[in-house]
Write a protein that holds these residues in place. Sequence first.
Motif, PDB file in Angstrom:
ATOM      1  N   TYR A 435      67.989  24.965  17.740  1.00 45.15           N
ATOM      2  CA  TYR A 435      68.062  23.820  17.196  1.00 45.15           C
ATOM      3  C   TYR A 435      67.330  22.701  17.992  1.00 45.15           C
ATOM      4  CZ  TYR A 435      70.609  19.276  16.207  1.00 45.15           C
ATOM      5  OH  TYR A 435      70.897  17.916  15.797  1.00 45.15           O
ATOM      6  N   MET A 436      66.992  22.787  19.134  1.00 45.41           N
ATOM      7  CA  MET A 436      65.894  22.087  19.837  1.00 45.41           C
ATOM      8  C   MET A 436      64.382  22.215  19.304  1.00 45.41           C
ATOM      9  SD  MET A 436      67.378  20.121  22.298  1.00 45.41           S
ATOM     10  CE  MET A 436      66.311  20.102  23.926  1.00 45.41           C
ATOM     11  N   ASP A 437      64.199  23.431  19.080  1.00 41.57           N
ATOM     12  CA  ASP A 437      62.865  23.629  18.523  1.00 41.57           C
ATOM     13  C   ASP A 437      62.790  23.326  17.124  1.00 41.57           C
ATOM     14  OD1 ASP A 437      61.986  24.861  20.843  1.00 41.57           O
ATOM     15  OD2 ASP A 437      61.892  26.918  20.101  1.00 41.57           O
ATOM     16  N   ASP A 438      63.599  23.028  16.249  1.00 41.30           N
ATOM     17  CA  ASP A 438      63.820  22.584  15.128  1.00 41.30           C
ATOM     18  C   ASP A 438      63.533  21.158  15.023  1.00 41.30           C
ATOM     19  OD1 ASP A 438      63.962  22.842  11.913  1.00 41.30           O
ATOM     20  OD2 ASP A 438      65.971  21.833  12.518  1.00 41.30           O
ATOM     21  N   LEU A 439      64.322  20.589  15.768  1.00 37.98           N
ATOM     22  CA  LEU A 439      64.236  18.957  15.822  1.00 37.98           C
ATOM     23  C   LEU A 439      63.001  18.632  16.458  1.00 37.98           C
ATOM     24  CD1 LEU A 439      67.677  17.501  17.074  1.00 37.98           C
ATOM     25  CD2 LEU A 439      66.429  17.533  14.744  1.00 37.98           C
ATOM     26  N   ALA A 440      62.327  19.389  17.513  1.00 32.77           N
ATOM     27  CA  ALA A 440      61.152  19.235  18.143  1.00 32.77           C
ATOM     28  C   ALA A 440      60.139  19.376  17.174  1.00 32.77           C
ATOM     29  CB  ALA A 440      60.867  20.167  19.402  1.00 32.77           C
ATOM     30  N   GLN A 441      59.980  20.327  16.369  1.00 39.17           N
ATOM     31  CA  GLN A 441      59.325  20.741  15.052  1.00 39.17           C
ATOM     32  C   GLN A 441      58.727  19.275  14.311  1.00 39.17           C
ATOM     33  OE1 GLN A 441      57.329  23.432  14.985  1.00 39.17           O
ATOM     34  NE2 GLN A 441      55.991  22.567  13.523  1.00 39.17           N
ATOM     35  N   ASP A 442      60.084  18.887  13.724  1.00 37.43           N
ATOM     36  CA  ASP A 442      60.098  17.624  13.085  1.00 37.43           C
ATOM     37  C   ASP A 442      59.542  16.407  13.754  1.00 37.43           C
ATOM     38  OD1 ASP A 442      61.277  18.876  10.930  1.00 37.43           O
ATOM     39  OD2 ASP A 442      63.452  18.487  11.414  1.00 37.43           O
ATOM     40  N   ILE A 443      59.884  16.028  14.984  1.00 39.82           N
ATOM     41  CA  ILE A 443      59.255  15.085  15.669  1.00 39.82           C
ATOM     42  C   ILE A 443      57.764  15.186  16.150  1.00 39.82           C
ATOM     43  CG2 ILE A 443      59.222  13.813  17.962  1.00 39.82           C
ATOM     44  CD1 ILE A 443      62.381  14.722  18.073  1.00 39.82           C
ATOM     45  N   GLY A 444      57.251  16.600  16.432  1.00 36.71           N
ATOM     46  CA  GLY A 444      55.861  16.780  16.535  1.00 36.71           C
ATOM     47  C   GLY A 444      55.737  17.070  18.197  1.00 36.71           C
ATOM     48  N   VAL A 445      56.873  17.637  18.769  1.00 38.82           N
ATOM     49  CA  VAL A 445      56.741  17.833  20.160  1.00 38.82           C
ATOM     50  C   VAL A 445      57.119  19.055  20.586  1.00 38.82           C
ATOM     51  CG1 VAL A 445      57.421  15.339  20.626  1.00 38.82           C
ATOM     52  CG2 VAL A 445      59.103  17.293  20.381  1.00 38.82           C
ATOM     53  N   ARG A 446      57.269  20.261  19.699  1.00 44.73           N
ATOM     54  CA  ARG A 446      57.438  21.488  20.255  1.00 44.73           C
ATOM     55  C   ARG A 446      56.224  21.911  20.648  1.00 44.73           C
ATOM     56  NH1 ARG A 446      59.679  26.201  15.982  1.00 44.73           N
ATOM     57  NH2 ARG A 446      59.920  28.065  17.497  1.00 44.73           N
ATOM     58  N   PRO A 447      56.431  22.779  21.859  1.00 40.43           N
ATOM     59  CA  PRO A 447      55.316  23.107  22.571  1.00 40.43           C
ATOM     60  C   PRO A 447      54.699  24.529  21.944  1.00 40.43           C
ATOM     61  CG  PRO A 447      57.310  23.780  23.772  1.00 40.43           C
ATOM     62  CD  PRO A 447      57.654  22.766  22.838  1.00 40.43           C
ATOM     63  N   SER A 448      53.372  24.555  21.593  1.00 35.83           N
ATOM     64  CA  SER A 448      52.499  25.502  21.086  1.00 35.83           C
ATOM     65  C   SER A 448      52.485  26.872  22.250  1.00 35.83           C
ATOM     66  CB  SER A 448      51.363  25.259  20.595  1.00 35.83           C
ATOM     67  OG  SER A 448      50.522  26.147  20.083  1.00 35.83           O
ATOM     68  N   LEU A 449      53.092  27.589  22.052  1.00 36.50           N
ATOM     69  CA  LEU A 449      52.884  28.931  22.871  1.00 36.50           C
ATOM     70  C   LEU A 449      51.711  29.492  23.068  1.00 36.50           C
ATOM     71  CD1 LEU A 449      56.324  30.785  22.623  1.00 36.50           C
ATOM     72  CD2 LEU A 449      55.520  29.142  24.396  1.00 36.50           C
ATOM     73  N   LEU A 450      50.946  29.565  22.010  1.00 34.51           N
ATOM     74  CA  LEU A 450      49.660  30.161  21.602  1.00 34.51           C
ATOM     75  C   LEU A 450      48.660  29.301  22.336  1.00 34.51           C
ATOM     76  CD1 LEU A 450      48.245  32.629  20.769  1.00 34.51           C
ATOM     77  CD2 LEU A 450      47.637  31.492  18.634  1.00 34.51           C
ATOM     78  N   TRP A 451      48.685  28.180  22.085  1.00 31.70           N
ATOM     79  CA  TRP A 451      47.759  26.842  22.639  1.00 31.70           C
ATOM     80  C   TRP A 451      47.797  26.940  24.008  1.00 31.70           C
ATOM     81  CZ3 TRP A 451      43.460  25.048  21.088  1.00 31.70           C
ATOM     82  CH2 TRP A 451      42.942  23.886  21.716  1.00 31.70           C
TER      83      TRP A 451
END
Length: 552
Positions: A435-451
């Motif tokens: 759930y946190m990742d889903d909202l974070a994706q919409d906001i643009g703040v989900r951490p990029s693990l690969l990056w």
Amino acid sequence: MVQRVAVIGAGPSGLTSVKACLDEGMEPTCFESSDDIGGLWKFKEVSEPNRASIYRSLTINIWKEMMCYSDFPIPADYPNYMHHSKILKYFRMYAEHFKILQHIRFQTSVKKVTQRPDFSHTGQWEVVIENKDGLEERHIFDAVICCSGHFNYPNLPLKDFPGIETFEGKYFHSWDYKGPEDMHGKRVVVIGIGNSGGDIAVEGSRVAEQVYLSTRSGAWVIRQVSDNGLPVDRFNTRFVHVMFKLLPMSFLNWLGEKKLNAMYDHAVYGLKPKHRLFSQIPVINDDLPFKILSGSVLVKPNLKEIRGSTVVFDDGTTAENVDLIVFATGYNYDFPYLPKHVMYKSGHRVGLYKHVFPPVLEQPTLAIVGFIHSDGSIMPQAEMQARFVTRVFKGHKKLPSNQTMIKAVEKDTRNIEKNYVVSRLTPLQVDFVEYMDDLAQDIGVRPSLLWLFLTDFPLFMRVFWGPITAYQYRLMGPGKWNGARRAIFTQLDRMYQPLRTRQLGPQESSTAGRLFKWSLLLVAGGSAVYYIQVHNPTLIPTLMSKLRPQTV
């Protein structure tokens, strides 16, 4: 354009909603019916009608690093699991630091929230309040955020317990419980084995003659003190989350149940539930197993009927000379100040898009923050919801059509009913990380693990292998906090600091231990790359192409 926002409630959800509004340049006004902040976490000796209530000894069952807001770590010297008084102090520090208090009107109750006649065009709301002098006021707001919680209305199903009118002792809901003073030398029945029921049974057993804990379906009970004496939340990592996506749930349930039963066999203790471990949020209680083992608490099946001072259980056994019954039977939820037509019903629950927005309004200017139930803390989830809401209010994020949102809500309901045990009282459950990742994706703040893996490997190690703390959602994107990286690197220091009350000599780690950690790291890295490749096959080639040197 949304500018003036009404926030209803100054509990943990309301505080972070006010801050999110301020971060987006809006003008929030928070209406709080009591004389202080904190909501649920403001202890009062006498419970007040239509307000959440806690007991005197309550200590939170979430590790402090997993419950704090994403840009304001809890002080390092605070204990890992905090008493409610410490939590309230933390909220005060948060409110003072971000200058939230000046936007709160205390002793002001919201009586009615209605759409303005031109709502389809403006999205505005009329908010009717009663101020501390008892006078009614009317205000116009561009948007409204409801943060009034869902532990305000106790569920006391007396009709389900035949003979309650003949009971010769005293009974009350756990909402009214403050301490075990009335249990001295008494014979007590606690109905319900949620976290409150377990706590009350344990605390009461220290002074009562006998405590009976009645449960309809049983529960899985886990400890806060986990392996190596560390908080159990410490092991909630992205690596574990990936494993949950890759491995069969039947295997994970078997593995988890096997580990719990190795500590205390739930069948032998009378605790074993009808559901599997990950189908419902478990009870968190370190003391209950010992109280059962010592005979202070006797686990019984559902209560069948009451005959004067005798309680009869479903299996035909009885408890004689009962003095007190505590109903730890959950809560009903309601938003009495909102029009009924703005809420969409889906299954047992209020259907909200992303568990935040009613999907039937012409304008997305009403949001519910904090109305969520998961295996994680409400504070970071409410904060993420508030960040999402304010991005929508400011027009940075556009919601889909009403029909699309309703379809998404119905899909969520089917998934919840498929994966979890739900009922009228517990209609909603989500996976915290997902759930946190889903909202974070919409906001643009989900951490990029690969990056992170390619550009900041030490940080990647802590983000992927370490606990999933809210600081991860301040590393990049809107609302980026420069202190997020340091907060992640020091979170285990804050875990150990309150434990270091007796200094010992330095301890060296063994070679075998280091090799084991590196082998786990390799497995974690490989799992992360595999997970990313399966869910987004184009991401790795795209990032690799950007890293290649360009020729002129």
